[in-house]
Design a protein around this motif. Structure first.
Motif, short mmCIF file in Angstrom:
data_model
loop_
_atom_site.label_atom_id
_atom_site.label_comp_id
_atom_site.label_asym_id
_atom_site.label_seq_id
_atom_site.Cartn_x
_atom_site.Cartn_y
_atom_site.Cartn_z
N VAL A 284 2.01 15.36 -20.55
CA VAL A 284 0.98 15.53 -19.53
C VAL A 284 -0.09 14.45 -19.71
CG1 VAL A 284 -0.81 17.08 -18.65
CG2 VAL A 284 1.40 18.00 -19.32
N ASP A 285 -0.42 14.17 -20.97
CA ASP A 285 -1.44 13.14 -21.24
C ASP A 285 -0.99 11.77 -20.73
OD1 ASP A 285 -3.16 14.94 -22.44
OD2 ASP A 285 -2.31 14.62 -24.45
N ALA A 286 0.30 11.46 -20.89
CA ALA A 286 0.81 10.17 -20.41
C ALA A 286 0.68 10.06 -18.89
CB ALA A 286 2.26 9.99 -20.83
N VAL A 287 0.94 11.16 -18.20
CA VAL A 287 0.81 11.16 -16.74
C VAL A 287 -0.66 10.97 -16.34
CG1 VAL A 287 1.10 12.53 -14.63
CG2 VAL A 287 2.85 12.59 -16.42
N LYS A 288 -1.57 11.67 -17.02
CA LYS A 288 -2.99 11.55 -16.72
C LYS A 288 -3.48 10.12 -17.01
CE LYS A 288 -4.20 16.36 -17.43
NZ LYS A 288 -4.92 17.33 -18.27
N GLU A 289 -3.02 9.53 -18.11
CA GLU A 289 -3.43 8.17 -18.43
C GLU A 289 -2.91 7.18 -17.39
OE1 GLU A 289 -2.13 7.23 -22.40
OE2 GLU A 289 -3.29 8.88 -23.27
N ALA A 290 -1.69 7.39 -16.94
CA ALA A 290 -1.12 6.50 -15.91
C ALA A 290 -1.91 6.62 -14.61
CB ALA A 290 0.35 6.85 -15.70
N LEU A 291 -2.30 7.82 -14.25
CA LEU A 291 -3.10 8.01 -13.04
C LEU A 291 -4.47 7.32 -13.16
CD1 LEU A 291 -2.34 11.66 -11.97
CD2 LEU A 291 -2.08 9.64 -10.57
N GLU A 292 -5.09 7.45 -14.31
CA GLU A 292 -6.38 6.82 -14.54
C GLU A 292 -6.26 5.30 -14.50
OE1 GLU A 292 -9.55 7.89 -14.83
OE2 GLU A 292 -8.75 9.81 -14.20
N ALA A 293 -5.17 4.77 -15.02
CA ALA A 293 -4.96 3.32 -15.03
C ALA A 293 -4.79 2.76 -13.62
CB ALA A 293 -3.73 2.98 -15.88
N TRP B 149 0.83 -1.21 0.00
CA TRP B 149 0.00 0.00 0.00
C TRP B 149 0.87 1.26 0.00
CZ3 TRP B 149 -0.34 3.81 3.80
CH2 TRP B 149 -1.33 4.77 3.59
N ARG B 150 1.93 1.27 0.82
CA ARG B 150 2.82 2.43 0.87
C ARG B 150 3.52 2.65 -0.46
NH1 ARG B 150 4.57 5.06 5.75
NH2 ARG B 150 5.77 6.14 4.17
N ARG B 151 3.94 1.56 -1.10
CA ARG B 151 4.61 1.66 -2.40
C ARG B 151 3.67 2.25 -3.44
NH1 ARG B 151 6.44 -3.79 -3.29
NH2 ARG B 151 7.92 -3.34 -1.65
N GLN B 152 2.41 1.76 -3.45
CA GLN B 152 1.43 2.27 -4.39
C GLN B 152 1.13 3.75 -4.12
OE1 GLN B 152 -2.34 0.31 -4.11
NE2 GLN B 152 -3.08 1.14 -6.04
N ARG B 153 1.02 4.11 -2.86
CA ARG B 153 0.76 5.50 -2.48
C ARG B 153 1.90 6.41 -2.92
NH1 ARG B 153 2.00 8.47 2.22
NH2 ARG B 153 0.53 10.14 2.61
N ALA B 154 3.13 5.94 -2.74
CA ALA B 154 4.30 6.73 -3.15
C ALA B 154 4.30 6.96 -4.66
CB ALA B 154 5.58 6.04 -2.71
N ARG B 155 3.95 5.92 -5.42
CA ARG B 155 3.89 6.08 -6.89
C ARG B 155 2.82 7.09 -7.28
NH1 ARG B 155 3.85 -0.07 -7.45
NH2 ARG B 155 6.04 -0.58 -7.48
N ARG B 156 1.67 7.00 -6.63
CA ARG B 156 0.57 7.91 -6.95
C ARG B 156 0.95 9.36 -6.61
NH1 ARG B 156 -4.36 8.33 -8.50
NH2 ARG B 156 -5.91 9.58 -7.44
N LEU B 157 1.57 9.56 -5.46
CA LEU B 157 2.00 10.91 -5.08
C LEU B 157 3.04 11.45 -6.04
CD1 LEU B 157 2.15 10.62 -1.19
CD2 LEU B 157 0.47 11.86 -2.57
N THR B 158 3.92 10.58 -6.51
CA THR B 158 4.92 11.00 -7.50
C THR B 158 4.25 11.44 -8.78
OG1 THR B 158 6.56 9.50 -6.56
CG2 THR B 158 6.93 10.24 -8.81
N MET B 159 3.26 10.67 -9.23
CA MET B 159 2.55 11.05 -10.46
C MET B 159 1.78 12.35 -10.27
SD MET B 159 1.15 7.67 -12.22
CE MET B 159 2.06 6.16 -12.16
N LEU B 160 1.18 12.53 -9.10
CA LEU B 160 0.48 13.79 -8.85
C LEU B 160 1.46 14.95 -8.84
CD1 LEU B 160 -2.06 12.67 -6.10
CD2 LEU B 160 -2.58 13.37 -8.44
N GLY B 161 2.65 14.70 -8.35
CA GLY B 161 3.70 15.72 -8.39
C GLY B 161 4.09 16.06 -9.82
N LEU B 162 4.10 15.07 -10.69
CA LEU B 162 4.41 15.32 -12.10
C LEU B 162 3.36 16.22 -12.74
CD1 LEU B 162 5.58 11.79 -13.33
CD2 LEU B 162 6.99 13.82 -12.99
N LEU B 163 2.10 16.07 -12.31
CA LEU B 163 1.04 16.92 -12.87
C LEU B 163 1.24 18.38 -12.51
CD1 LEU B 163 -2.26 14.87 -12.43
CD2 LEU B 163 -1.12 15.52 -14.55
N GLU B 164 1.93 18.65 -11.42
CA GLU B 164 2.17 20.03 -11.00
C GLU B 164 3.30 20.69 -11.79
OE1 GLU B 164 2.76 19.90 -6.81
OE2 GLU B 164 0.73 19.22 -6.41
#
Length: 70
Positions: free
Chosen positions: A59-68, A31-46
């Motif tokens: 930006v689209d690749a980051v959004k697609e990865a977050l949706e996936a 769970w922590r590993r998944q959370r860290a990846r998600r926070l990293t991707m959210l950071g990329l969106l910024e």
């Protein structure tokens, strides 16, 4: 009940508790590993588009990865 049977029951309970704790720890680590990846991707969106482009990411690749990941 003999002392040996009590000892066997305690060993079984102890083993079961250890297995449950191990499973809980592995679940928490995942769970922590998944959370860290998600926070990293959210950071990329910024980041600005040109900064992502410098990294070879759109930006689209980051959004697609977050949706996936949802």
């Amino acid at each position: 009940m003999s002392l040996q049977s009590v000892a066997r029951q305690d060993a079984a309970r102890s083993s079961l508790a250890a297995a449950a704790l191990r499973a809980l720890a592995l679940h928490f680590i995942a769970w922590r590993r998944q959370r860290a990846r998600r926070l990293t991707m959210l950071g990329l969106l910024e980041m600005e588009a040109w900064q992502l482009d410098d990294l070879g990411i759109s930006v689209d690749a980051v959004k697609e990865a977050l949706e996936a990941r949802r």
